[in-house]
Design a protein around this motif. Structure first.
Motif, short mmCIF file in Angstrom:
data_model
loop_
_atom_site.label_atom_id
_atom_site.label_comp_id
_atom_site.label_asym_id
_atom_site.label_seq_id
_atom_site.Cartn_x
_atom_site.Cartn_y
_atom_site.Cartn_z
N PRO A 53 3.89 4.73 10.47
CA PRO A 53 3.64 3.86 9.32
C PRO A 53 2.47 2.90 9.58
N VAL A 54 1.77 2.55 8.52
CA VAL A 54 0.66 1.61 8.61
C VAL A 54 1.24 0.21 8.82
N THR A 55 0.70 -0.49 9.82
CA THR A 55 1.20 -1.83 10.11
C THR A 55 0.44 -2.86 9.29
N ALA A 56 0.99 -4.06 9.20
CA ALA A 56 0.34 -5.14 8.47
C ALA A 56 -0.99 -5.50 9.13
N GLU A 57 -1.04 -5.48 10.46
CA GLU A 57 -2.27 -5.77 11.18
C GLU A 57 -3.34 -4.73 10.87
N SER A 58 -2.96 -3.47 10.82
CA SER A 58 -3.90 -2.41 10.50
C SER A 58 -4.46 -2.59 9.10
N THR A 59 -3.61 -2.91 8.15
CA THR A 59 -4.05 -3.12 6.77
C THR A 59 -5.01 -4.30 6.68
N ARG A 60 -4.69 -5.39 7.37
CA ARG A 60 -5.55 -6.57 7.35
C ARG A 60 -6.93 -6.26 7.92
N LYS A 61 -6.98 -5.56 9.06
CA LYS A 61 -8.25 -5.21 9.69
C LYS A 61 -9.06 -4.25 8.81
N ALA A 62 -8.39 -3.30 8.18
CA ALA A 62 -9.07 -2.34 7.32
C ALA A 62 -9.71 -3.02 6.12
N ARG A 63 -9.00 -3.94 5.50
CA ARG A 63 -9.55 -4.67 4.34
C ARG A 63 -10.74 -5.53 4.76
N ALA A 64 -10.64 -6.18 5.91
CA ALA A 64 -11.74 -7.02 6.39
C ALA A 64 -12.98 -6.17 6.67
N ALA A 65 -12.80 -5.00 7.25
CA ALA A 65 -13.94 -4.12 7.54
C ALA A 65 -14.59 -3.63 6.26
N LEU A 66 -13.80 -3.30 5.25
CA LEU A 66 -14.36 -2.85 3.98
C LEU A 66 -15.14 -3.96 3.28
N LYS A 67 -14.64 -5.19 3.34
CA LYS A 67 -15.34 -6.32 2.71
C LYS A 67 -16.68 -6.58 3.40
N ALA A 68 -16.72 -6.40 4.69
CA ALA A 68 -17.94 -6.67 5.45
C ALA A 68 -19.03 -5.62 5.19
N ASN A 69 -18.68 -4.39 4.90
CA ASN A 69 -19.65 -3.30 4.73
C ASN A 69 -19.30 -2.45 3.53
N SER A 70 -19.46 -2.93 2.33
CA SER A 70 -19.07 -2.15 1.16
C SER A 70 -20.25 -1.49 0.46
#
Length: 167
Positions: free
Chosen positions: A52-69
């Motif tokens: 399962p996707v963890t909360a930490e993984s989701t947070r990091k993924a969203r931050a990476a997408l915001k930085a390079n969209s």
């Protein structure tokens, strides 16, 4: 004499071919009397399900997408040690369990092409033998999921090289 010999040679060639094909089909269709049925079947593989996707993984993924969209097409590489530490390349590596890794990058990769191979992060030696699988990470559009196994199919930690290409 030559014509007769050529006809006999052709007939014998076709007869040998036909017998070989027929005999091969019979041999494949019948189970081996020497080996038990368990030995004939390949070893059962572990589950291919992702953790399962963890909360930490989701947070990091969203931050990476915001930085390079704004990227449209790109190719990224990453080299990862067996313990889940990144040796070189781009992205964030998360290790879940034996042979289970997630690599996140700063752009959406759901329609990308992924190529992974077992490898070491240093210039020494040939990597251990085994298997590697790579797939888009479920519920995380900017990540891929990697599984590594030994040659018997048991999940084990192995280093790898990953190429992600999107167009």
């Amino acid at each position: 004499m030559k014509t007769s010999f050529r006809r006999k040679a052709a007939a014998i060639t076709f007869a040998v071919l036909a017998l070989s094909l027929a005999g091969g089909g019979i041999a494949v269709a019948q189970p081996s009397a020497k080996a038990p049925q368990e030995a004939v079947q390949p070893a059962a593989r572990g589950t291919n399900a992702q953790p399962p996707v963890t909360a930490e993984s989701t947070r990091k993924a969203r931050a990476a997408l915001k930085a390079n969209s704004t990227l449209i097409a790109t190719t990224s590489i990453v080299v990862v040690n067996a313990n889940g530490t990144k040796v070189r390349g781009v992205g964030t590596v998360i290790k879940y369990g034996p042979g289970q890794y997630e690599v996140q990058v700063g752009y959406t990769v759901t329609a990308g092409v992924f190529v992974a191979t077992l490898g070491r992060g240093d210039a020494c030696c040939v990597p251990a033998g085994g298997e590697i699988s790579v797939a888009p990470r479920l519920s995380t559009p900017n990540a891929v999921f990697i599984q590594t196994r030994n040659s018997a199919g048991t999940p084990v930690d192995l280093g790898f090289h990953l190429v992600i290409h999107t167009a």
